[in-house]
Motif scaffolding. Structure first.
Motif, PDB file in Angstrom:
ATOM      1  N   LEU A  23       0.805  -1.217   0.000  1.00 42.52           N
ATOM      2  CA  LEU A  23       0.000   0.000   0.000  1.00 42.52           C
ATOM      3  C   LEU A  23       0.839   1.269   0.000  1.00 42.52           C
ATOM      4  CD1 LEU A  23      -2.879  -0.875   2.481  1.00 42.52           C
ATOM      5  CD2 LEU A  23      -2.933  -0.895  -0.005  1.00 42.52           C
ATOM      6  N   LEU A  24       2.093   1.170   0.323  1.00 38.36           N
ATOM      7  CA  LEU A  24       2.952   2.348   0.392  1.00 38.36           C
ATOM      8  C   LEU A  24       3.150   2.887  -1.020  1.00 38.36           C
ATOM      9  CD1 LEU A  24       4.548   4.064   2.350  1.00 38.36           C
ATOM     10  CD2 LEU A  24       6.508   2.606   1.935  1.00 38.36           C
ATOM     11  N   ARG A  25       2.933   4.178  -1.178  1.00 39.01           N
ATOM     12  CA  ARG A  25       3.053   4.804  -2.493  1.00 39.01           C
ATOM     13  C   ARG A  25       4.291   5.689  -2.535  1.00 39.01           C
ATOM     14  NH1 ARG A  25      -2.987   6.855  -4.018  1.00 39.01           N
ATOM     15  NH2 ARG A  25      -4.062   4.944  -3.499  1.00 39.01           N
ATOM     16  N   ALA A  26       4.895   5.789  -3.717  1.00 40.28           N
ATOM     17  CA  ALA A  26       6.054   6.660  -3.872  1.00 40.28           C
ATOM     18  C   ALA A  26       5.626   8.124  -3.878  1.00 40.28           C
ATOM     19  CB  ALA A  26       6.786   6.318  -5.167  1.00 40.28           C
ATOM     20  N   GLN A  27       4.464   8.433  -4.491  1.00 42.44           N
ATOM     21  CA  GLN A  27       4.000   9.808  -4.514  1.00 42.44           C
ATOM     22  C   GLN A  27       3.105  10.076  -3.308  1.00 42.44           C
ATOM     23  OE1 GLN A  27       2.809   7.584  -6.914  1.00 42.44           O
ATOM     24  NE2 GLN A  27       0.602   7.771  -6.986  1.00 42.44           N
ATOM     25  N   ALA A  28       2.817  11.344  -3.083  1.00 43.39           N
ATOM     26  CA  ALA A  28       1.965  11.746  -1.967  1.00 43.39           C
ATOM     27  C   ALA A  28       0.554  11.187  -2.158  1.00 43.39           C
ATOM     28  CB  ALA A  28       1.921  13.260  -1.864  1.00 43.39           C
ATOM     29  N   LEU A  29      -0.077  10.900  -1.076  1.00 46.98           N
ATOM     30  CA  LEU A  29      -1.448  10.398  -1.105  1.00 46.98           C
ATOM     31  C   LEU A  29      -2.391  11.581  -1.308  1.00 46.98           C
ATOM     32  CD1 LEU A  29      -3.124   7.834  -0.741  1.00 46.98           C
ATOM     33  CD2 LEU A  29      -3.219   8.356   1.690  1.00 46.98           C
ATOM     34  N   ASP A  30      -3.178  11.563  -2.383  1.00 49.21           N
ATOM     35  CA  ASP A  30      -4.056  12.682  -2.704  1.00 49.21           C
ATOM     36  C   ASP A  30      -5.303  12.723  -1.829  1.00 49.21           C
ATOM     37  OD1 ASP A  30      -2.428  13.540  -4.806  1.00 49.21           O
ATOM     38  OD2 ASP A  30      -3.402  12.189  -6.221  1.00 49.21           O
ATOM     39  N   GLU A  31      -5.846  11.535  -1.510  1.00 49.96           N
ATOM     40  CA  GLU A  31      -7.147  11.493  -0.847  1.00 49.96           C
ATOM     41  C   GLU A  31      -7.259  10.256   0.037  1.00 49.96           C
ATOM     42  OE1 GLU A  31     -11.791  11.760  -2.298  1.00 49.96           O
ATOM     43  OE2 GLU A  31     -10.403  10.605  -3.531  1.00 49.96           O
ATOM     44  N   ILE A  32      -7.938  10.427   1.166  1.00 45.51           N
ATOM     45  CA  ILE A  32      -8.345   9.310   2.015  1.00 45.51           C
ATOM     46  C   ILE A  32      -9.859   9.383   2.100  1.00 45.51           C
ATOM     47  CG2 ILE A  32      -8.303   8.264   4.300  1.00 45.51           C
ATOM     48  CD1 ILE A  32      -5.535   9.517   4.704  1.00 45.51           C
ATOM     49  N   ARG A  33     -10.531   8.299   1.701  1.00 45.80           N
ATOM     50  CA  ARG A  33     -11.988   8.238   1.736  1.00 45.80           C
ATOM     51  C   ARG A  33     -12.400   7.395   2.944  1.00 45.80           C
ATOM     52  NH1 ARG A  33     -12.554   5.313  -3.582  1.00 45.80           N
ATOM     53  NH2 ARG A  33     -10.804   4.362  -2.560  1.00 45.80           N
ATOM     54  N   ILE A  34     -13.245   7.976   3.788  1.00 41.96           N
ATOM     55  CA  ILE A  34     -13.608   7.320   5.041  1.00 41.96           C
ATOM     56  C   ILE A  34     -15.111   7.481   5.276  1.00 41.96           C
ATOM     57  CG2 ILE A  34     -13.038   9.378   6.380  1.00 41.96           C
ATOM     58  CD1 ILE A  34     -12.030   7.506   8.610  1.00 41.96           C
ATOM     59  N   ASP A  35     -15.714   6.445   5.853  1.00 42.61           N
ATOM     60  CA  ASP A  35     -17.147   6.569   6.098  1.00 42.61           C
ATOM     61  C   ASP A  35     -17.412   7.152   7.479  1.00 42.61           C
ATOM     62  OD1 ASP A  35     -19.105   4.098   7.581  1.00 42.61           O
ATOM     63  OD2 ASP A  35     -16.939   4.055   7.780  1.00 42.61           O
ATOM     64  N   TRP A  36     -18.590   7.721   7.630  1.00 42.71           N
ATOM     65  CA  TRP A  36     -19.072   8.184   8.921  1.00 42.71           C
ATOM     66  C   TRP A  36     -20.515   7.715   9.041  1.00 42.71           C
ATOM     67  CZ3 TRP A  36     -23.130  11.603   9.916  1.00 42.71           C
ATOM     68  CH2 TRP A  36     -23.663  12.238   8.799  1.00 42.71           C
ATOM     69  N   ALA A  37     -20.960   7.555  10.262  1.00 41.47           N
ATOM     70  CA  ALA A  37     -22.311   7.040  10.478  1.00 41.47           C
ATOM     71  C   ALA A  37     -22.895   7.616  11.762  1.00 41.47           C
ATOM     72  CB  ALA A  37     -22.278   5.517  10.568  1.00 41.47           C
ATOM     73  N   THR A  38     -24.192   7.801  11.761  1.00 40.18           N
ATOM     74  CA  THR A  38     -24.846   8.361  12.937  1.00 40.18           C
ATOM     75  C   THR A  38     -24.795   7.407  14.122  1.00 40.18           C
ATOM     76  OG1 THR A  38     -26.986   7.571  12.139  1.00 40.18           O
ATOM     77  CG2 THR A  38     -26.386   9.856  11.616  1.00 40.18           C
ATOM     78  N   TYR A  39     -24.581   6.115  13.893  1.00 40.52           N
ATOM     79  CA  TYR A  39     -24.453   5.160  14.994  1.00 40.52           C
ATOM     80  C   TYR A  39     -23.041   5.167  15.582  1.00 40.52           C
ATOM     81  CZ  TYR A  39     -22.069   2.123  11.653  1.00 40.52           C
ATOM     82  OH  TYR A  39     -21.193   1.616  10.728  1.00 40.52           O
ATOM     83  N   SER A  71     -22.456   6.154   5.741  1.00 36.44           N
ATOM     84  CA  SER A  71     -23.006   4.806   5.611  1.00 36.44           C
ATOM     85  C   SER A  71     -24.174   4.672   6.578  1.00 36.44           C
ATOM     86  CB  SER A  71     -21.945   3.738   5.915  1.00 36.44           C
ATOM     87  OG  SER A  71     -21.548   3.795   7.271  1.00 36.44           O
ATOM     88  N   ALA A  72     -25.041   3.741   6.299  1.00 40.46           N
ATOM     89  CA  ALA A  72     -26.238   3.558   7.125  1.00 40.46           C
ATOM     90  C   ALA A  72     -26.116   2.342   8.035  1.00 40.46           C
ATOM     91  CB  ALA A  72     -27.467   3.429   6.228  1.00 40.46           C
ATOM     92  N   GLY A  73     -24.923   1.843   8.205  1.00 38.15           N
ATOM     93  CA  GLY A  73     -24.721   0.683   9.067  1.00 38.15           C
ATOM     94  C   GLY A  73     -23.461  -0.054   8.688  1.00 38.15           C
ATOM     95  N   SER A  74     -23.077  -0.983   9.542  1.00 46.09           N
ATOM     96  CA  SER A  74     -21.854  -1.747   9.314  1.00 46.09           C
ATOM     97  C   SER A  74     -21.869  -2.468   7.975  1.00 46.09           C
ATOM     98  CB  SER A  74     -21.673  -2.781  10.430  1.00 46.09           C
ATOM     99  OG  SER A  74     -21.496  -2.154  11.673  1.00 46.09           O
ATOM    100  N   ASN A  75     -23.016  -3.041   7.631  1.00 42.35           N
ATOM    101  CA  ASN A  75     -23.092  -3.775   6.364  1.00 42.35           C
ATOM    102  C   ASN A  75     -22.842  -2.852   5.173  1.00 42.35           C
ATOM    103  OD1 ASN A  75     -25.572  -2.535   6.957  1.00 42.35           O
ATOM    104  ND2 ASN A  75     -26.733  -4.002   5.773  1.00 42.35           N
ATOM    105  N   LYS A  76     -23.330  -1.615   5.253  1.00 40.73           N
ATOM    106  CA  LYS A  76     -23.102  -0.662   4.160  1.00 40.73           C
ATOM    107  C   LYS A  76     -21.638  -0.230   4.110  1.00 40.73           C
ATOM    108  CE  LYS A  76     -27.151  -0.679   2.502  1.00 40.73           C
ATOM    109  NZ  LYS A  76     -27.367  -1.425   1.268  1.00 40.73           N
ATOM    110  N   ALA A  77     -21.031  -0.002   5.275  1.00 37.63           N
ATOM    111  CA  ALA A  77     -19.609   0.356   5.299  1.00 37.63           C
ATOM    112  C   ALA A  77     -18.783  -0.757   4.661  1.00 37.63           C
ATOM    113  CB  ALA A  77     -19.149   0.621   6.728  1.00 37.63           C
ATOM    114  N   LEU A  78     -19.119  -1.999   4.948  1.00 42.67           N
ATOM    115  CA  LEU A  78     -18.396  -3.131   4.359  1.00 42.67           C
ATOM    116  C   LEU A  78     -18.633  -3.218   2.855  1.00 42.67           C
ATOM    117  CD1 LEU A  78     -18.999  -5.612   7.267  1.00 42.67           C
ATOM    118  CD2 LEU A  78     -16.766  -4.786   6.494  1.00 42.67           C
ATOM    119  N   GLU A  79     -19.854  -2.926   2.411  1.00 41.51           N
ATOM    120  CA  GLU A  79     -20.130  -2.897   0.971  1.00 41.51           C
ATOM    121  C   GLU A  79     -19.298  -1.804   0.295  1.00 41.51           C
ATOM    122  OE1 GLU A  79     -24.321  -2.510   0.153  1.00 41.51           O
ATOM    123  OE2 GLU A  79     -24.806  -4.219   1.434  1.00 41.51           O
ATOM    124  N   PHE A  80     -19.221  -0.634   0.931  1.00 41.16           N
ATOM    125  CA  PHE A  80     -18.424   0.460   0.373  1.00 41.16           C
ATOM    126  C   PHE A  80     -16.954   0.066   0.276  1.00 41.16           C
ATOM    127  CE2 PHE A  80     -21.522   3.883   2.192  1.00 41.16           C
ATOM    128  CZ  PHE A  80     -22.432   3.597   1.188  1.00 41.16           C
TER     129      PHE A  80
END
Length: 171
Positions: free
Chosen positions: A27-43, A72-81
């Motif tokens: 996973l280590l990249r030679a160039q800078a990482l442009d973006e980190i995509r992360i989920d958030w949930a009301t739970y 995400s709307a729940g753990s199952n959705k986060a895993l699907e994402f």
């Protein structure tokens, strides 16, 4: 029991977890990482706090890394994402992660926060259901493989029942 988080411990956990995962073999990249995509949930109050306060954005700003949040709307959705590569990091309940792993989904836990979760079995006020035993023969909505599903099975067992004693409405 209410858990209080301070900014420093949240940032430390998120930063260490994120950087450790990105430095993992392959996973280590030679160039800078442009973006980190992360989920958030009301739970998940930790994800909501991190998102609302912008602490990850502040932490990674110096690297030029953009933080993108997807609800995400729940753990199952986060895993699907995660499986669809729509996010890089997701929050999930323990049982959902375990079921995903058992089913062959290539997920990896990089951080675990262990505190008892609350779960409630609720019904409309106009029903005759007052105890878990009263669920016998009734329909119960549940998302299979989630922590609330596990808690339902435990509650049924404590009342001398199994899932076969009700009609599950799977979500």
């Amino acid at each position: 029991m209410m858990t209080v988080f301070d900014r420093r411990s949240l940032l430390r956990t998120a930063s260490i977890s994120g950087r450790a995962a990105l430095a993992a073999p392959g996973l280590l990249r030679a160039q800078a990482l442009d973006e980190i995509r992360i989920d958030w949930a009301t739970y998940n109050p930790v994800s909501m706090l991190l998102r609302d306060k912008g602490w990850l954005e502040q932490e990674f700003q110096g690297d030029g890394t953009r933080i993108t949040w997807l609800q995400s709307a729940g753990s199952n959705k986060a895993l699907e994402f995660l499986n669809a590569s729509a996010i890089d990091f997701g929050w999930t309940a323990g049982s959902a992660a375990l079921v995903a792993r058992v089913n062959g989904n290539p997920v990896k836990a990089i951080h675990s926060f262990s505190r008892p979760e609350w779960t409630a079995l609720v019904t409309r006020a106009d029903t005759d259901i007052g105890t878990v035993a009263d669920l016998k023969g009734k329909s119960v909505a549940v998302t299979r493989g989630t922590d609330p599903h596990v808690f339902l099975i435990r509650a049924l067992a404590d009342a001398g029942l199994t899932e076969r004693d009700l009609t599950p409405v799977l979500l």
